[in-house]
Design an enzyme around this catalytic site. Structure first.
Site, PDB file in Angstrom:
ATOM      1  CE  LYS A 188      -7.769  38.173 -10.181  1.00 31.18           C
ATOM      2  NZ  LYS A 188      -6.558  37.471 -10.171  1.00 31.18           N
ATOM      3  CE  LYS A 212       0.578  36.174  -5.236  1.00 31.78           C
ATOM      4  NZ  LYS A 212      -0.335  36.064  -6.136  1.00 31.78           N
ATOM      5  CE  LYS A 270      -7.479  32.410  -4.135  1.00 29.20           C
ATOM      6  NZ  LYS A 270      -6.511  32.746  -5.734  1.00 29.20           N
TER       7      LYS A 270
END
Ligand code: AQP
Length: 344
Positions: free
Chosen positions: A121, A207, A204
């Site tokens: 991230k 969302k 993956k």
């Protein structure tokens, strides 16, 4: 064999989901479906919408408010029953944030820098991301250990964070010479512990992926689901009779695993049925079962969302019940550390 530390703790299951976007098929198969199935067993089940985790990256306040309620609706639509589980919102139980601070003093900075989710991230931007993003796993440890939870159902991606929770529990017990926290066990089971993106079989399903086509949202209607599956990346080869034959075909493997999880079958059972067929026939069958499973969930979600005040009442009740469990454990933790107890 039962661990002698854990033998003295009451079995308790805790898990959570971030309202950092609309929930996906990955969240449903890797988490929500299993949360619902674990109810009614020997262990008490405590489920949380972890909004304090979501704000470690920027969230628009109005969108966040809506997503918290939508996540609550998704939990209930997927079968989490607020009468059988404690269902609540993290920021409404202040013990999580207080315990997280205590754990910030137990966890080591090096442990945090090693987390793959932080590296993914933060990317090259490690100096500019929020301090909360780095400290995220200490808050996750607090979520779990504030309830002295013994088991945590999660998807594969959360395994490393759970190991860190175990390290924090063990270090705390060791440093203060107590048997205060259980060492929680990860429950990572089934064929859908890592549902992959529909556009890239090496990533993956997430969302927060910028591509909406990469995921199936729990709010997608039947046409959108069918269209996303039709456009999902695959290859031109027919399906083999066993999963071994899909070793080097990540996109195909992902779609077969999704079918298996939705149909409650093993991937080999799915392949036994589709052996020799190409994606022109497999994809419509997958779309059909996806719509069959997800449509009732989507419908129930929108029914819950029609009455946000009722969702707020359910979450407030859950927060009160969660607080009643968490508060004495937090107070005992402070006492062990030499802090004075909170006046009541
Ligand atoms: N693709 C997935 N396959 C299986 N399980 C998954 N989970 C998430 N994605 C998949 C599981 O869902 C639970 C809640 O995850 P989370 O919301 O806390 O955050 P995450 O794991 O970081 O999920 P996302 O969708 O990728 O969120 P963003 O995009 O905000 O980072 C966990 O048990 C997780 O394993």
């Amino acid at each position: 064999m039962s661990d002698p530390i854990n033998a003295s703790f009451r079995p308790r299951i805790f898990s959570g989901i971030q309202p950092s976007g609309g929930l996906t098929l990955g969240n449903y198969l890797g988490a929500l479906k299993r949360f619902a199935a674990l109810q009614g067993g020997e262990a008490e089940t405590i489920y949380c919408i972890v909004d304090l985790h979501a704000i470690t990256v920027w969230q628009d306040p109005d969108a966040l408010r809506n997503r918290i309620r939508e996540a609550a609706a998704a939990f209930m639509a997927a079968g989490v029953d607020p009468a059988r589980s404690v269902l609540f919102n993290q920021s409404q139980v202040s013990a999580h944030a207080e315990m997280a601070w205590l754990f910030n003093t137990v966890a080591r900075v090096g442990w945090m820098y090693r987390m793959t989710q932080f590296k993914d991230k933060a990317g090259k931007n490690t100096e500019n991301v929020s301090l909360g993003l780095l400290a995220y796993p200490a808050l996750m440890a607090a979520d779990i250990l504030t309830y002295q939870a013994t088991a945590v159902p999660v998807g594969e991606d959360q395994k490393q964070h759970l190991e860190l929770t175990r390290d924090i529990a063990a270090k705390f017990n060791h440093d203060y010479k107590v048997n205060h926290f259980p060492i929680p066990e990860p429950l990572i089971e089934g064929v859908a512990t890592r549902v992959m993106s529909l556009r890239d079989g090496s990533r993956k399903m997430s969302k927060s992926d910028p591509s909406d086509a990469s995921r199936i949202n729990l709010t997608d209607d039947a046409d959108t689901i069918a269209q996303k599956i039709r456009k999902a990346r695959t290859d031109a080869d027919p399906l083999p009779g066993q999963m071994d034959g899909l070793k080097d075909r990540p996109e195909a493997r992902n779609l077969v695993n999704i079918y298996a999880a939705l149909a409650d079958q093993t991937p080999d059972q799915v392949l036994a049925r589709f052996e020799g067929q190409g994606f022109a026939s497999f994809k419509p069958a997958l779309a059909e079962i996806a719509v069959q499973v997800l449509s009732p969930i989507t419908r129930r979600m929108s029914e819950y969302m029609a009455d946000p005040a009722q969702i707020d009442r359910i979450l407030a009740d859950g927060a009160e019940r969660a607080d009643a469990i968490a508060r004495p454990i937090l107070e005992r933790t402070k006492d062990i550390m030499g802090l004075l107890k909170t006046r009541t």
